[in-house]
Design an enzyme around this catalytic site. Structure first.
Site, mmCIF file in Angstrom:
data_model
loop_
_atom_site.group_PDB
_atom_site.id
_atom_site.type_symbol
_atom_site.label_atom_id
_atom_site.label_comp_id
_atom_site.label_asym_id
_atom_site.label_seq_id
_atom_site.Cartn_x
_atom_site.Cartn_y
_atom_site.Cartn_z
ATOM 1 C CG HIS A 126 -1.956 -1.037 1.250
ATOM 2 N ND1 HIS A 126 -2.824 -1.270 0.205
ATOM 3 C CD2 HIS A 126 -2.249 -1.975 2.195
ATOM 4 C CE1 HIS A 126 -3.607 -2.291 0.514
ATOM 5 N NE2 HIS A 126 -3.280 -2.740 1.705
ATOM 6 C CG ASP A 163 -2.761 -8.460 0.815
ATOM 7 O OD1 ASP A 163 -1.945 -8.763 1.702
ATOM 8 O OD2 ASP A 163 -3.771 -7.746 1.013
ATOM 9 C CG HIS A 165 -6.359 -5.312 1.927
ATOM 10 N ND1 HIS A 165 -5.763 -6.175 2.825
ATOM 11 C CD2 HIS A 165 -7.488 -4.860 2.521
ATOM 12 C CE1 HIS A 165 -6.503 -6.246 3.926
ATOM 13 N NE2 HIS A 165 -7.566 -5.456 3.767
ATOM 14 C CG ASP A 244 -4.704 -10.026 3.626
ATOM 15 O OD1 ASP A 244 -4.474 -10.519 2.507
ATOM 16 O OD2 ASP A 244 -4.465 -8.836 3.904
HETATM 17 ZN ZN LIG Z 1 -3.939 -7.182 2.878
#
Ligand SMILES: [Zn+2]
Length: 309
Positions: A126, A163, A165, A244
Site C-alpha cells: 500500500h 493479498d 487488498h 489475508d
Molecule cells: Zn492485505
C-alpha cells in the site's frame, strides 16, 4: 535448491499498539509452521540488510525517505496515517524489509538460490511513491522490482499480488511502466477502494466479490493472469504474498483455503519457468489469522522450494 529465507530481529520490534492486527507474532507464526511442517530443512537463513538510499530512491522521492526518517520517534508511537504507526524500532524494521527485497533479488539473480522468501514487516504494497498507507511505509516489492531492473539490468519483471487488498501503492509506482507487469486479485469493493477504474495496460487486476473462493481465484488466474504472463515473458517473478484472503482471516471476506496458495504459486511458477528459469522472490504482505498465515505461507514456500506435498 534450498530457498533463501530472509528476515531480521528488527522486524519483530516494530509494533503499532496492543490490538493492532499487523503484529510481530505474524513472523513467528510463519517460522513456527515452517519448523512444524519440516520445511525448515530446505531453507537457508539470511539476515536482512538495511536498504540503501540508492535502493529506496528508485521507488520513493528522497524527500519522502527523509520525512520518514524525521518522523521516527525516540520513544512512544507516532501515527503516519490512521492505520500506520512508528515506534522507535519501526524505521529500522522498514529499512530491513526493503533491504531484504534487494538482497533476495541479488541472491536469486546471481543463482545462489532459485527462490527467496522475505519474512519481513512492515509490509509494503500500500506504500505509494510518496505516501505511507495501510500498515506500509516503504514499498518492498517495488524496491525488489526496481533493483532487478536497474542494478541487474533485467528488462521485464512480473509482480503477482494475491493479498486480499488491492496493491494500490505498487500500482501507483508502476502503472504504465512497460518493464513491469502486475497481476492481482483482491476483494472489491473493499479497502483501499482502488484498482478497478481504468487501470493502465500493464495492470491485470481481477476484483473478486466478497464470498469468492477457490473457484473464482482459479478463473482469475487461468483466464487473466496466465495469458498476460505468457505474452509478457517475465525474466523474474515477484510475489506480493499476502495471506489475508484466507477463509479463516477476519480482516476480509474472501474464502481461499491453504491449498489455494500452493496452487496459485505452482501455476505462476510453471507458466513463467521457461522465461525466468524458475527465479522467484516473494515478499510477505498481509495475513492476520496466525494459524492460517503460517499454514498458507508453508504451502507457498513448499512450491517455491519444489517440494511435493
Ligand atoms: Zn492485505
Amino acid at each position: 535448491m534450498p530457498v533463501a529465507f530472509i528476515t531480521h530481529p528488527d522486524c519483530l520490534k516494530h509494533a503499532m499498539g496492543a490490538h493492532h492486527p499487523e503484529r510481530p507474532e505474524r513472523l513467528s507464526a510463519v517460522e513456527d509452521q515452517l519448523i512444524a511442517s519440516g520445511l525448515e530443512a530446505i531453507l537457508v537463513h539470511h539476515e536482512a540488510p538495511l536498504a540503501t538510499d540508492e535502493q529506496l530512491a528508485r521507488v520513493h522521492p528522497p524527500e519522502y525517505v527523509r520525512a520518514i526518517r524525521d518522523a521516527a520517534p525516540e520513544r512512544g508511537t507516532v501515527h503516519l496515517d490512521p492505520d500506520t504507526a512508528m515506534n522507535p524500532y519501526t524505521l529500522n524494521a522498514a529499512l530491513r524489509a526493503a533491504g531484504a527485497a534487494a538482497l533476495a533479488v541479488d541472491l536469486v539473480l546471481t543463482k545462489k538460490h532459485s527462490a527467496a522468501f522475505c519474512n519481513v514487516r512492515p509490509p509494503g504494497h500500500h506504500a505509494c511513491r510518496a505516501r505511507p498507507m495501510g500498515f506500509c511505509i516503504f514499498n518492498n516489492v517495488a524496491v525488489a522490482a526496481k533493483h532487478a531492473l536497474e542494478a541487474h539490468g533485467l528488462e521485464r519483471v512480473a509482480i503477482i499480488d494475491f493479498d486480499v487488498h488491492h496493491g494500490n501503492g505498487t500500482e501507483d509506482i508502476f502503472e504504465g511502466d512497460p518493464q513491469v507487469l502486475m497481476a492481482s486479485t483482491f476483494q472489491h469493493p473493499f479497502y483501499p477502494y482502488s484498482g478497478t477504474e481504468d487501470p493502465a495496460s500493464n495492470m491485470f487486476n481481477v476484483p473478486l466479490a466478497a464470498g469468492s473462493g477457490s473457484r473464482e481465484l482459479r478463473a482469475a488466474v487461468n483466464e487473466v493472469w496466465l495469458p498476460a504472463l505468457e505474452e509478457f515473458r517475465p525474466q523474474l517473478v515477484l510475489f506480493s504474498a499476502g495471506f489475508d484472503a484466507h477463509v479463516e482471516d477476519d480482516m476480509a471476506m474472501l474464502r481461499f483455503v491453504d491449498s489455494d496458495y500452493a496452487w496459485v504459486t505452482a501455476q505462476v511458477k510453471q507458466a513463467t519457468e521457461r522465461h525466468t528459469g524458475g527465479r522467484i522472490v516473494s515478499m510477505l504482505e498481509g495475513g492476520y489469522s496466525l494459524p492460517a498465515l503460517g499454514r498458507s505461507a508453508a504451502q507457498h514456500l513448499r512450491v517455491l522450494a519444489g517440494v511435493s506435498a
